[in-house]
Design a protein around this motif. Structure first.
Motif, PDB file in Angstrom:
ATOM      1  N   ALA A  65       2.774  10.340   2.095  1.00  0.00           N
ATOM      2  CA  ALA A  65       1.764  10.163   2.957  1.00  0.00           C
ATOM      3  C   ALA A  65       0.556  10.829   2.588  1.00  0.00           C
ATOM      4  O   ALA A  65      -0.572  10.502   2.860  1.00  0.00           O
ATOM      5  N   ALA A  66       0.465  12.089   1.818  1.00  0.00           N
ATOM      6  CA  ALA A  66      -0.640  12.669   1.219  1.00  0.00           C
ATOM      7  C   ALA A  66      -1.344  11.848   0.344  1.00  0.00           C
ATOM      8  O   ALA A  66      -2.445  11.536   0.279  1.00  0.00           O
ATOM      9  N   ALA A  98      -3.482  10.269   7.700  1.00  0.00           N
ATOM     10  CA  ALA A  98      -3.290  11.388   8.498  1.00  0.00           C
ATOM     11  C   ALA A  98      -2.691  11.235  10.082  1.00  0.00           C
ATOM     12  O   ALA A  98      -2.544  12.082  10.646  1.00  0.00           O
ATOM     13  N   ASN A  99      -2.232  10.031  10.272  1.00  0.00           N
ATOM     14  CA  ASN A  99      -1.893   9.832  11.490  1.00  0.00           C
ATOM     15  C   ASN A  99      -0.228   9.634  11.463  1.00  0.00           C
ATOM     16  O   ASN A  99       0.302   9.085  12.083  1.00  0.00           O
ATOM     17  N   VAL A 100       0.456  10.277  10.212  1.00  0.00           N
ATOM     18  CA  VAL A 100       1.971  10.226  10.167  1.00  0.00           C
ATOM     19  C   VAL A 100       2.473  11.844   9.890  1.00  0.00           C
ATOM     20  O   VAL A 100       1.725  12.402   9.233  1.00  0.00           O
ATOM     21  N   SER A 127       7.986   4.561   7.963  1.00  0.00           N
ATOM     22  CA  SER A 127       6.808   5.304   8.513  1.00  0.00           C
ATOM     23  C   SER A 127       5.478   4.858   8.031  1.00  0.00           C
ATOM     24  O   SER A 127       4.374   4.825   8.861  1.00  0.00           O
ATOM     25  N   LEU A 128       5.119   4.665   6.605  1.00  0.00           N
ATOM     26  CA  LEU A 128       3.930   4.650   6.116  1.00  0.00           C
ATOM     27  C   LEU A 128       3.281   2.845   6.297  1.00  0.00           C
ATOM     28  O   LEU A 128       2.396   2.776   6.314  1.00  0.00           O
ATOM     29  N   GLN A 150       0.795  -1.169  -0.054  1.00  0.00           N
ATOM     30  CA  GLN A 150       0.084  -0.117  -0.075  1.00  0.00           C
ATOM     31  C   GLN A 150       0.886   1.214  -0.040  1.00  0.00           C
ATOM     32  O   GLN A 150       0.431   2.190  -0.067  1.00  0.00           O
ATOM     33  N   VAL A 151       2.138   1.079   0.075  1.00  0.00           N
ATOM     34  CA  VAL A 151       3.086   2.506   0.168  1.00  0.00           C
ATOM     35  C   VAL A 151       3.238   2.828  -1.229  1.00  0.00           C
ATOM     36  O   VAL A 151       3.637   1.802  -2.192  1.00  0.00           O
ATOM     37  N   PRO A 152       3.007   3.969  -1.370  1.00  0.00           N
ATOM     38  CA  PRO A 152       3.154   4.580  -2.938  1.00  0.00           C
ATOM     39  C   PRO A 152       4.679   4.209  -3.392  1.00  0.00           C
ATOM     40  O   PRO A 152       5.753   4.271  -2.654  1.00  0.00           O
TER      41      PRO A 152
END
Length: 200
Positions: free
Chosen positions: A119-120, A125-127, A89-90, A51-53
């Motif tokens: 993240a965007a 929203a939690n990072v 982090s993601l 799911q991480v871009p």
């Protein structure tokens, strides 16, 4: 352990920033360390990696898999030391869920820009991502339940300062999940003089 080395620390930080700015801006380039999604997959990263871009994972430059030490629990507060483009982090943001929070720190502006964009894109929203040095963290005592890090502490000469800060910002009962490079023999004279060996 503090080790006296003949190296200009400010020059080292400058060179680290240059190296990882290149990893951010030119991820297809060949480096002396592996990078990218295929590398993270080879390391056995958890399913959340999918799911991480791509914008973040293409600049992944970790050395191992801190997730082999365990998954994070929903609601945990996490510090990602040396977050780079945000891959770990993601992954962490997905594990801790909307009741948890992840703060990634890095000293390379280009990597932070890439991490924030990823993240965007994920609507995570939690990072958050903060520019900071590991030896002087801008957080109150006992701010985090978990510290994760992947291949960053090895780049910092003053390991005592780093671990003092990590213990300071960890809450009582907190834990560290660190993947890093260590050596068993003293650093050679060439290693002390060659900045590329430190940054690589």
């Amino acid at each position: 352990m503090a080790v006296d080395v003949e190296i200009d620390v400010e020059l080292l930080k400058s060179e680290i920033k240059k190296t990882y700015a290149c990893v951010s801006d030119d991820p297809e380039r060949e480096f002396i360390f592996p990078t990218g999604r295929a590398w993270a997959e080879d390391l056995g990263y958890p399913p959340e990696l999918a799911q991480v871009p791509d914008g973040a994972v293409e600049s992944f430059a970790g050395v191992a898999n801190p997730w082999q030490l365990g998954r994070l629990a929903p609601g945990e507060r996490v510090l990602d030391l040396g977050s780079g483009a945000g891959t770990d982090s993601l992954v962490a943001a997905q594990m801790v869920g909307e009741d948890g929070h992840v703060t990634g720190i890095d000293l390379t502006p280009e990597m932070l820009t890439k991490a924030r964009a990823a993240a965007a894109e994920m609507a995570a929203a939690n990072v958050e991502f903060v520019e900071s040095e590991a030896e002087q963290l801008p957080f109150p005592d006992a701010s985090f339940d978990v510290v994760i890090s992947n291949g960053v502490i090895d780049l910092i000469p003053d390991k005592d300062a780093v671990f003092a800060e990590l213990f300071r910002v960890l809450a009582p009962g907190g834990r560290m999940q660190i993947a890093d490079v260590t050596i068993q023999n003293p650093v050679s004279d060439e290693g002390r003089r060659n900045i590329d060996l430190w940054t690589g």
